[in-house]
Design an enzyme around this catalytic site. Sequence first.
Site, short mmCIF file in Angstrom:
data_model
loop_
_atom_site.label_atom_id
_atom_site.label_comp_id
_atom_site.label_asym_id
_atom_site.label_seq_id
_atom_site.Cartn_x
_atom_site.Cartn_y
_atom_site.Cartn_z
N ASN A 10 0.80 -1.54 -0.02
CA ASN A 10 0.16 -0.04 0.20
C ASN A 10 0.80 1.27 -0.08
OD1 ASN A 10 -1.85 1.88 0.60
ND2 ASN A 10 -2.11 1.50 2.52
N LYS A 12 0.12 4.15 -0.19
CA LYS A 12 -0.76 5.32 0.43
C LYS A 12 -0.33 6.66 -0.55
CE LYS A 12 0.26 3.38 4.88
NZ LYS A 12 0.18 3.47 6.23
N HIS A 96 -9.61 1.10 5.18
CA HIS A 96 -8.40 1.19 5.83
C HIS A 96 -8.35 2.13 7.05
CE1 HIS A 96 -4.28 2.27 6.13
NE2 HIS A 96 -3.79 1.16 5.78
N GLU A 98 -6.64 4.38 7.99
CA GLU A 98 -6.71 5.89 7.67
C GLU A 98 -7.91 6.40 7.17
OE1 GLU A 98 -3.29 5.25 5.72
OE2 GLU A 98 -2.04 4.75 7.51
N GLU A 168 -5.59 -5.17 10.78
CA GLU A 168 -4.46 -4.33 10.82
C GLU A 168 -4.63 -3.26 12.21
OE1 GLU A 168 -2.57 -2.94 6.93
OE2 GLU A 168 -4.38 -1.69 7.04
N GLY A 174 2.18 2.28 10.75
CA GLY A 174 3.10 3.36 10.51
C GLY A 174 3.68 3.52 11.83
N SER A 214 3.35 -2.21 10.38
CA SER A 214 4.66 -2.23 10.41
C SER A 214 5.38 -3.68 10.12
CB SER A 214 5.06 -1.83 11.83
OG SER A 214 4.50 -0.22 12.14
C1 PEP Z 1 -0.88 0.10 5.79
O1 PEP Z 1 -0.82 0.85 5.11
O2 PEP Z 1 -1.91 -0.46 5.80
C2 PEP Z 1 0.34 -0.27 6.89
C3 PEP Z 1 0.19 -1.64 7.60
O3 PEP Z 1 1.31 0.72 6.84
P1 PEP Z 1 2.56 0.12 7.55
O4 PEP Z 1 3.00 -0.97 6.99
O5 PEP Z 1 3.54 1.41 7.42
O6 PEP Z 1 2.56 0.26 9.14
#
Ligand code: PEP
Length: 251
Positions: A10, A12, A96, A98, A168, A174, A214
Amino acid sequence: MERKAMIAGNWKMNLNSKEAEELALALKKGLDVDLKHEVLLAPGFINLSIVKKIIGGLPILLAAQNMSWENKGAFTGEVSPIQLRDIGCTHVIIGHSERRHVFGETDVIVNKKIKAAIKNSLTPILCIGETLDERENQKTYRVLETQLKGAFEDLSEEQVSNIIVAYEPVWAIGTGKTATPDQAQDAHVFVRKELERLYGDDFAQSTRILYGGSVKVENIDQLMAQPDLDGALVGGESLKADKFLRVIHYQ
Ligand code: PEP
C-alpha cells in the site's frame, strides 16, 4: 484447506509519477515470476495506469486504496469502481484505518463500498483493526466482531466468496510497533472464528486474512510462519524496492 498467500504493498499518498514508475520497474526486475503466492500493488489513483503499464503481463495484481460506492455522476473528487476496472484494477482496499480514523468512514460506508466493489467485480480487501485504547481496554475482539458484522451486512456467502480480510491493528500502522507473531495469530484466529459464525466453516477456512502494521524485512518471516496469517498488507516498507522485494520473497 490451502490458502494462497498474498503480499500487498500500500503506497498510500506517496510517490510522484516518476518515482512510482521507478519503483514498479525495480519490482518487475527483482520479482521471482515463479512465486507461489500472490503479489499486489496499491499505488495512489494518479499512478495506477503508470504502474499497470509496467506490471502488465507479470503476476502482479493492481488495487486502488479506496473508491466511491457510486458508479458515476455528480460526486466531485471521487473515483468510481467502473473507472478502477477500466484502468486495470482487480482489487480495492476498503475501510483502511486511515479512511476510518482520518476521514470518518463508518461501518455503514464500508458496507456500501464492499457491495459496490462486488457488484463491479472488484475483489475487496477489507481492513479491520482496533486502536491502542481499545486493545488496552480489552475491546479488541468486540471491535473486530462489530467491524466484520458491519462490513458484511446484507451480503450472502456467494457474494463475499472472494473477499480478503486484512487485520491491521491501528496502533501498529506506521508506528514501527508490530504486533508480535502471537498477538497477530491470536487476532487472526478470532477473525476466522467470526467468519465461521457469519458464513460457516468452508468460508472461514478458505478466506485469506492478511496482517498489516509495520511489517518489515526484520519480522515478515516470523509473521508468515503463523498458521492463520495468509499474507501481509505492507505500507512504509513497500516504498523501497530492495526491502519490499525481500518482504515479497519471505522465507
Ligand atoms: C498499511 O498501510 O496498511 C500499513 C500497515 O502501513 P505500515 O506497514 O507502514 O504500518
